[in-house]
Design a protein around this motif. Structure first.
Motif, PDB file in Angstrom:
ATOM      1  N   LEU A  87     -39.631 -11.731 -11.574  1.00 48.92           N
ATOM      2  CA  LEU A  87     -40.613 -12.414 -10.796  1.00 48.92           C
ATOM      3  C   LEU A  87     -40.241 -14.050 -10.576  1.00 48.92           C
ATOM      4  O   LEU A  87     -40.442 -14.368  -9.612  1.00 48.92           O
ATOM      5  N   ASP A  88     -39.775 -14.356 -11.697  1.00 54.62           N
ATOM      6  CA  ASP A  88     -39.154 -15.884 -11.347  1.00 54.62           C
ATOM      7  C   ASP A  88     -38.258 -15.748 -10.306  1.00 54.62           C
ATOM      8  O   ASP A  88     -38.068 -16.934  -9.516  1.00 54.62           O
ATOM      9  N   ARG A  89     -37.379 -15.233 -10.150  1.00 56.61           N
ATOM     10  CA  ARG A  89     -36.305 -14.817  -9.052  1.00 56.61           C
ATOM     11  C   ARG A  89     -36.984 -14.792  -7.724  1.00 56.61           C
ATOM     12  O   ARG A  89     -36.606 -15.489  -6.936  1.00 56.61           O
ATOM     13  N   MET A  90     -37.973 -13.747  -7.825  1.00 53.07           N
ATOM     14  CA  MET A  90     -38.680 -13.473  -6.560  1.00 53.07           C
ATOM     15  C   MET A  90     -39.244 -14.773  -6.070  1.00 53.07           C
ATOM     16  O   MET A  90     -39.261 -15.108  -5.010  1.00 53.07           O
ATOM     17  N   ILE A  91     -40.142 -15.703  -6.896  1.00 53.77           N
ATOM     18  CA  ILE A  91     -40.726 -17.036  -6.387  1.00 53.77           C
ATOM     19  C   ILE A  91     -39.741 -18.043  -6.216  1.00 53.77           C
ATOM     20  O   ILE A  91     -40.185 -18.545  -5.042  1.00 53.77           O
ATOM     21  N   ASP A  92     -38.556 -17.911  -6.967  1.00 48.77           N
ATOM     22  CA  ASP A  92     -37.469 -18.850  -6.519  1.00 48.77           C
ATOM     23  C   ASP A  92     -37.052 -18.726  -5.009  1.00 48.77           C
ATOM     24  O   ASP A  92     -36.758 -19.689  -4.373  1.00 48.77           O
ATOM     25  N   ALA A  93     -36.861 -17.492  -5.085  1.00 48.63           N
ATOM     26  CA  ALA A  93     -36.224 -16.946  -3.521  1.00 48.63           C
ATOM     27  C   ALA A  93     -37.043 -17.151  -2.370  1.00 48.63           C
ATOM     28  O   ALA A  93     -36.812 -17.740  -1.146  1.00 48.63           O
ATOM     29  N   HIS A  94     -38.556 -17.055  -2.547  1.00 44.18           N
ATOM     30  CA  HIS A  94     -39.353 -17.191  -1.383  1.00 44.18           C
ATOM     31  C   HIS A  94     -39.412 -18.904  -1.330  1.00 44.18           C
ATOM     32  O   HIS A  94     -39.634 -19.263  -0.318  1.00 44.18           O
ATOM     33  N   GLU A  95     -39.513 -19.794  -2.394  1.00 45.02           N
ATOM     34  CA  GLU A  95     -39.387 -21.057  -2.223  1.00 45.02           C
ATOM     35  C   GLU A  95     -38.336 -21.823  -1.693  1.00 45.02           C
ATOM     36  O   GLU A  95     -38.223 -22.777  -1.056  1.00 45.02           O
ATOM     37  N   ARG A  96     -37.051 -21.192  -2.271  1.00 47.81           N
ATOM     38  CA  ARG A  96     -35.891 -21.938  -1.908  1.00 47.81           C
ATOM     39  C   ARG A  96     -34.920 -21.153  -0.995  1.00 47.81           C
ATOM     40  O   ARG A  96     -33.884 -21.506  -0.325  1.00 47.81           O
ATOM     41  N   GLY A  97     -35.136 -19.922  -0.777  1.00 46.48           N
ATOM     42  CA  GLY A  97     -34.249 -19.052   0.092  1.00 46.48           C
ATOM     43  C   GLY A  97     -33.003 -18.425  -0.568  1.00 46.48           C
ATOM     44  O   GLY A  97     -32.896 -17.210  -0.526  1.00 46.48           O
ATOM     45  N   LEU A  98     -32.206 -19.196  -1.193  1.00 45.61           N
ATOM     46  CA  LEU A  98     -31.357 -18.771  -1.868  1.00 45.61           C
ATOM     47  C   LEU A  98     -31.237 -18.927  -3.308  1.00 45.61           C
ATOM     48  O   LEU A  98     -31.409 -20.301  -3.811  1.00 45.61           O
ATOM     49  N   VAL A  99     -31.072 -18.047  -4.630  1.00 47.45           N
ATOM     50  CA  VAL A  99     -31.135 -18.152  -5.811  1.00 47.45           C
ATOM     51  C   VAL A  99     -29.752 -18.481  -6.435  1.00 47.45           C
ATOM     52  O   VAL A  99     -29.329 -17.580  -7.014  1.00 47.45           O
ATOM     53  N   LEU A 100     -29.260 -19.566  -5.752  1.00 51.07           N
ATOM     54  CA  LEU A 100     -27.863 -20.060  -6.216  1.00 51.07           C
ATOM     55  C   LEU A 100     -27.984 -21.676  -6.244  1.00 51.07           C
ATOM     56  O   LEU A 100     -28.771 -22.293  -5.575  1.00 51.07           O
ATOM     57  N   THR A 101     -26.890 -21.989  -7.045  1.00 48.54           N
ATOM     58  CA  THR A 101     -27.054 -23.567  -7.120  1.00 48.54           C
ATOM     59  C   THR A 101     -26.128 -24.148  -6.163  1.00 48.54           C
ATOM     60  O   THR A 101     -25.560 -23.352  -5.223  1.00 48.54           O
ATOM     61  N   GLU A 131     -23.648 -25.842  -5.985  1.00 49.85           N
ATOM     62  CA  GLU A 131     -22.257 -25.448  -6.390  1.00 49.85           C
ATOM     63  C   GLU A 131     -21.748 -24.124  -5.812  1.00 49.85           C
ATOM     64  O   GLU A 131     -20.662 -23.997  -5.273  1.00 49.85           O
ATOM     65  N   GLN A 132     -22.574 -23.317  -6.221  1.00 55.45           N
ATOM     66  CA  GLN A 132     -22.293 -21.828  -5.840  1.00 55.45           C
ATOM     67  C   GLN A 132     -22.330 -21.495  -4.455  1.00 55.45           C
ATOM     68  O   GLN A 132     -21.371 -20.841  -3.732  1.00 55.45           O
ATOM     69  N   GLN A 133     -23.424 -22.271  -3.596  1.00 53.61           N
ATOM     70  CA  GLN A 133     -23.389 -22.079  -2.295  1.00 53.61           C
ATOM     71  C   GLN A 133     -22.177 -22.683  -1.764  1.00 53.61           C
ATOM     72  O   GLN A 133     -21.588 -22.077  -0.715  1.00 53.61           O
ATOM     73  N   THR A 134     -21.591 -23.928  -2.010  1.00 55.71           N
ATOM     74  CA  THR A 134     -20.478 -24.355  -1.406  1.00 55.71           C
ATOM     75  C   THR A 134     -19.247 -23.597  -1.599  1.00 55.71           C
ATOM     76  O   THR A 134     -18.502 -23.277  -0.593  1.00 55.71           O
ATOM     77  N   ALA A 135     -19.162 -23.046  -2.937  1.00 54.57           N
ATOM     78  CA  ALA A 135     -17.937 -22.289  -3.263  1.00 54.57           C
ATOM     79  C   ALA A 135     -18.061 -20.934  -2.370  1.00 54.57           C
ATOM     80  O   ALA A 135     -17.006 -20.244  -1.967  1.00 54.57           O
ATOM     81  N   ILE A 136     -19.039 -20.286  -2.031  1.00 56.22           N
ATOM     82  CA  ILE A 136     -19.260 -19.100  -1.232  1.00 56.22           C
ATOM     83  C   ILE A 136     -19.172 -19.342   0.218  1.00 56.22           C
ATOM     84  O   ILE A 136     -18.440 -18.601   0.845  1.00 56.22           O
ATOM     85  N   PHE A 137     -19.867 -20.395   0.610  1.00 53.31           N
ATOM     86  CA  PHE A 137     -20.133 -20.418   2.224  1.00 53.31           C
ATOM     87  C   PHE A 137     -19.192 -21.513   2.693  1.00 53.31           C
ATOM     88  O   PHE A 137     -19.055 -21.638   3.795  1.00 53.31           O
ATOM     89  N   GLY A 138     -18.567 -22.088   1.900  1.00 55.13           N
ATOM     90  CA  GLY A 138     -17.356 -23.046   2.596  1.00 55.13           C
ATOM     91  C   GLY A 138     -18.031 -24.579   2.346  1.00 55.13           C
ATOM     92  O   GLY A 138     -19.183 -24.983   2.196  1.00 55.13           O
ATOM     93  N   PRO A 139     -16.876 -25.782   2.326  1.00 56.23           N
ATOM     94  CA  PRO A 139     -17.531 -26.928   2.350  1.00 56.23           C
ATOM     95  C   PRO A 139     -18.207 -27.740   3.455  1.00 56.23           C
ATOM     96  O   PRO A 139     -18.990 -28.609   3.145  1.00 56.23           O
ATOM     97  N   ARG A 140     -18.451 -26.987   4.611  1.00 59.74           N
ATOM     98  CA  ARG A 140     -19.368 -27.302   5.706  1.00 59.74           C
ATOM     99  C   ARG A 140     -20.710 -26.990   5.233  1.00 59.74           C
ATOM    100  O   ARG A 140     -21.569 -27.433   6.227  1.00 59.74           O
ATOM    101  N   ARG A 194     -21.016 -13.402  -1.778  1.00 60.80           N
ATOM    102  CA  ARG A 194     -19.687 -13.699  -1.371  1.00 60.80           C
ATOM    103  C   ARG A 194     -19.289 -12.646  -0.559  1.00 60.80           C
ATOM    104  O   ARG A 194     -18.638 -12.632   0.650  1.00 60.80           O
ATOM    105  N   ALA A 195     -19.869 -11.309  -0.752  1.00 64.18           N
ATOM    106  CA  ALA A 195     -19.281 -10.134  -0.096  1.00 64.18           C
ATOM    107  C   ALA A 195     -20.018 -10.376   1.471  1.00 64.18           C
ATOM    108  O   ALA A 195     -19.199  -9.860   2.410  1.00 64.18           O
ATOM    109  N   ILE A 196     -21.358 -10.600   1.554  1.00 62.89           N
ATOM    110  CA  ILE A 196     -21.886 -10.849   2.688  1.00 62.89           C
ATOM    111  C   ILE A 196     -21.208 -11.970   3.706  1.00 62.89           C
ATOM    112  O   ILE A 196     -20.770 -11.954   4.837  1.00 62.89           O
ATOM    113  N   ALA A 197     -20.735 -12.978   2.990  1.00 60.75           N
ATOM    114  CA  ALA A 197     -20.155 -14.280   3.715  1.00 60.75           C
ATOM    115  C   ALA A 197     -18.869 -13.669   4.014  1.00 60.75           C
ATOM    116  O   ALA A 197     -18.244 -14.097   5.220  1.00 60.75           O
ATOM    117  N   ASP A 198     -18.029 -12.954   3.437  1.00 57.99           N
ATOM    118  CA  ASP A 198     -16.834 -12.464   3.763  1.00 57.99           C
ATOM    119  C   ASP A 198     -17.042 -11.579   4.976  1.00 57.99           C
ATOM    120  O   ASP A 198     -16.023 -11.682   6.002  1.00 57.99           O
TER     121      ASP A 198
END
Length: 267
Positions: A108-122, A124-133, A168-172
């Motif tokens: 439930l915490d993850r679902m709430i976080d996802a609805h509020e933030r979109g990505l349940v990633l830090t 740093e994790q977002q930049t590492a997965i989706f690139g520096p841009r 990461r798999a989706i980004a690839d």
């Protein structure tokens, strides 16, 4: 059962109030012979004695720790039952339920976080997965713009169940698609051709990772890719003119499916 006056015992209502149970529960326990009143009035009303109350107290205690009525009956009436073992088994069951509830709470915490933030990633994790841009603020901005839409709800529900490796798999896959898109344009693939249509279908499949994408919605995205400066810069950074060509192959595919790109709406 002997006939007595009301003064010789407690009525069903009085017992229910004293023990914090319902009259219906007392009637049920009487019907299944788990806890029967020892006395009745001349008019046939149930009366509970002190001994009856002691048994009822024990039933309430065991019920509150989660034991079923038949297990309670065995503990109260079967001298061969090892009560500590029965309680240990109940404790093990309670521990399992607690573990499941803790997992549910975390979900439930993850679902709430996802609805509020979109990505349940830090960030740093977002930049590492989706690139520096990638800008970690983009998901929050998207939520401000689209948070009340059905598509955002679909996206959040999918996002809640994904960890870094899934993203990461989706980004690839997205990177592979965009490379194929650029290669196809450079090779002179014509809008409306089978190869261009396959790319359009691939694009819809990728978007299904976020939310279901209708053909009309895809036309709207194609327009955005060409008209929005940020999106256009992204695609044109892959190949010059790719944003316009991408919109063109989407439009051609839509026409083949009976959709007029000029009148398509987000539906």
């Amino acid at each position: 059962m002997p006939d007595v006056t009301d003064a010789d015992g407690l009525t069903v209502g009085q017992v229910a109030s004293r023990l914090g149970v319902t009259v219906r529960a007392l009637h049920h326990w009487d019907e299944i012979a788990l806890a029967r009143p020892s006395l009745r009035t001349a008019a046939g009303y149930r009366l509970y004695t002190t001994g009856d109350l002691e048994r009822l107290h024990r039933i309430v205690v065991y019920r509150e720790i989660g034991l079923g009525l038949e297990a309670i009956r065995a503990i109260l009436d079967d001298p061969t039952v090892d009560v500590p073992d029965a309680l240990r088994a109940q404790r093990a069951g309670v521990a399992e339920r607690i573990d499941r509830l803790q997992q549910l709470s975390a979900g439930l915490d993850r679902m709430i976080d996802a609805h509020e933030r979109g990505l349940v990633l830090t960030a740093e994790q977002q930049t590492a997965i989706f690139g520096p841009r990638w800008d970690p603020d983009w998901p929050a901005q998207a939520r401000q713009r689209y948070g009340d839409t059905a598509q955002w709800r679909h996206y959040a529900e999918r996002s809640a169940s994904r960890g870094p490796e899934e993203w990461r798999a989706i980004a690839d896959v997205v990177v592979g698609f965009e490379r194929a898109l650029g290669d196809a344009m450079e090779a002179g693939v014509a809008p409306g051709s089978p190869e261009a249509d396959r790319l359009v279908e691939w694009h819809r499949e990728i978007f299904a990772s976020y939310f279901p994408l209708t053909r009309q919605m895809q036309v709207c995205l194609g327009r955005k890719c060409e008209a929005d400066p940020g999106f256009a810069a992204h695609y044109d950074g892959i190949r010059a003119g790719l944003a316009t060509w991408f919109r063109q192959i989407i439009d051609a595919s839509a026409r083949a499916h009976g959709i007029d790109p000029d009148t398509a709406t987000w539906q």
